[in-house]
Motif scaffolding. Structure first.
Motif, PDB file in Angstrom:
ATOM      1  N   SER A   1       0.746  -1.210   0.094  1.00 39.94           N
ATOM      2  CA  SER A   1       0.149   0.050  -0.084  1.00 39.94           C
ATOM      3  C   SER A   1       0.706   1.299  -0.081  1.00 39.94           C
ATOM      4  O   SER A   1       0.469   2.269  -0.721  1.00 39.94           O
TER       5      SER A   1
ATOM      6  N   GLN B   1      -4.858  -4.568  -8.827  1.00 36.41           N
ATOM      7  CA  GLN B   1      -3.338  -4.378  -9.592  1.00 36.41           C
ATOM      8  C   GLN B   1      -3.064  -5.665  -9.922  1.00 36.41           C
ATOM      9  O   GLN B   1      -2.866  -6.577  -9.394  1.00 36.41           O
TER      10      GLN B   1
ATOM     11  N   TYR C   1      -5.758   3.214   3.481  1.00 35.81           N
ATOM     12  CA  TYR C   1      -4.497   3.270   3.325  1.00 35.81           C
ATOM     13  C   TYR C   1      -3.751   2.526   4.718  1.00 35.81           C
ATOM     14  O   TYR C   1      -4.009   2.795   5.669  1.00 35.81           O
TER      15      TYR C   1
ATOM     16  N   THR D   1       2.914   1.792  -3.395  1.00 36.58           N
ATOM     17  CA  THR D   1       1.960   2.150  -4.481  1.00 36.58           C
ATOM     18  C   THR D   1       0.992   3.321  -4.145  1.00 36.58           C
ATOM     19  O   THR D   1       0.378   4.025  -5.184  1.00 36.58           O
TER      20      THR D   1
ATOM     21  N   ARG E   1      -1.858   3.359  -2.799  1.00 35.15           N
ATOM     22  CA  ARG E   1      -3.211   2.909  -2.867  1.00 35.15           C
ATOM     23  C   ARG E   1      -3.893   2.153  -1.888  1.00 35.15           C
ATOM     24  O   ARG E   1      -3.158   1.515  -1.075  1.00 35.15           O
TER      25      ARG E   1
ATOM     26  N   GLU F   1      -8.053  -0.881  -3.978  1.00 33.25           N
ATOM     27  CA  GLU F   1      -7.612  -0.426  -5.226  1.00 33.25           C
ATOM     28  C   GLU F   1      -6.167  -1.537  -5.361  1.00 33.25           C
ATOM     29  O   GLU F   1      -6.138  -1.985  -6.472  1.00 33.25           O
ATOM     30  N   LEU F   2      -5.549  -1.471  -4.295  1.00 34.63           N
ATOM     31  CA  LEU F   2      -4.467  -2.316  -4.227  1.00 34.63           C
ATOM     32  C   LEU F   2      -4.646  -3.553  -5.175  1.00 34.63           C
ATOM     33  O   LEU F   2      -3.594  -4.168  -5.783  1.00 34.63           O
TER      34      LEU F   2
END
Length: 294
Positions: free
Chosen positions: A189, A202, A246, A192, A194, A198-199
């Motif tokens: 996290s 990817q 986050y 990135t 993110r 969202e993480l």
């Protein structure tokens, strides 16, 4: 009860706010910017269902905890000894200290400095400071306390303040569980920048995280740690239940602060070296985060 929170960042402000709301006398030992905001407006506690200002005490001087019967110790792992030394001169000899920190060895380290009992406490909460004196809550909030003569009483007190709390006969396993979750999410996290939801979307991220997890499990087994349940289903669920969160490591980088990475993935790497377990993914995550921090 008079309760002090040593190192009142996002975690400490959240729990301190709930305890004050439940009627306890709470003193936050915090940075001056938070102290000034809280003195002016109270602590702003924002959750998915409420947004309120809570009246409590805040001070940047550690001497303000001198009357506390209970201390929630929430400082960064790297500051455990120095903050403990500052606190020792003012701590009541009959005070109970809970270590609400990441990592697995903080309670022992703090106890060595203070010369009195410290109860290791595992924290499962998603929070962040949105500004001075303003804490946001994104999910969970439960605590797991290690066994101690006062643990059951404290778990009841905390639960009555809307902090679900239990006592574990395997707190070391619970600490390692939290450590492995942190090692799986925090660095990824942070690197990135993110949030968890969202993480994991990817490409290749789940595979990377699973590799970090597998190394941690191998180290835990080599160290003789008893883990009470499979962790991977819990890790998968976090991405669903804390989509907007986050990691604390990511938040530290956002604020240009040093991280706890040496006590998370770095701890796994050191333990792996001592136990003969290879940890290349955790080593890479540690290295990348250290390259990004000030």
């Amino acid at each position: 009860m008079h309760i002090a929170v040593m190192g009142a960042g996002a975690v400490g402000c959240y729990y301190g706010g709930l305890l004050a709301r439940a009627g306890h006398t709470v003193t936050l030992i915090a940075r001056p910017s938070h102290v000034q905001a809280i003195a002016a407006h109270g602590l702003r506690l924002q959750t998915a269902t409420s947004d309120e200002h809570i009246t409590l005490n805040a001070n940047s001087d550690v001497a303000a905890l001198k009357d506390a019967e209970l201390v929630l110790f929430c400082v960064k792992s790297s500051d455990t000894e120095s903050a403990g030394a500052q606190m020792k001169a003012y701590l009541r000899k009959d005070a109970t200290v809970l270590s609400l920190q990441n990592g697995v060895d903080n309670a022992q380290r703090l106890q060595a400095v203070l010369g009195q009992d410290v109860i290791a406490t595992v924290v499962y909460v998603a929070t962040a400071m949105a500004g001075p004196g303003h804490v946001q809550h994104f999910g969970r909030g439960d605590l797991v306390l290690g066994q101690h003569a006062r643990s059951e009483q404290l778990a009841e007190l905390l639960s009555q303040a809307a902090i679900p709390s239990t006592v574990s006969n395997n707190v070391q396993g619970a600490l390692w569980t939290k450590l492995i979750i942190n090692c799986t999410y925090n660095a990824a996290s942070a690197i990135t920048q993110r949030p968890y939801g969202e993480l994991v979307q990817q490409p290749g991220m789940w595979q990377l995280m699973r590799s970090a997890h597998d190394e941690c499990i191998a180290v835990a087994h080599a160290a003789g740690v008893r883990l009470d349940a499979p962790l991977w289903p819990m890790i998968e669920n976090i991405a669903r239940t804390m989509q907007g969160q986050y990691s604390s490591t990511a938040q530290d980088l956002q604020k240009n602060k040093a991280t706890e990475i040496d006590h998370l993935n770095g701890f796994i790497v050191r333990q792996g070296q001592q136990l003969g377990v290879s940890t290349p993914v955790n080593a890479a995550l540690q290295t990348l985060v250290k390259a990004l921090q000030p």
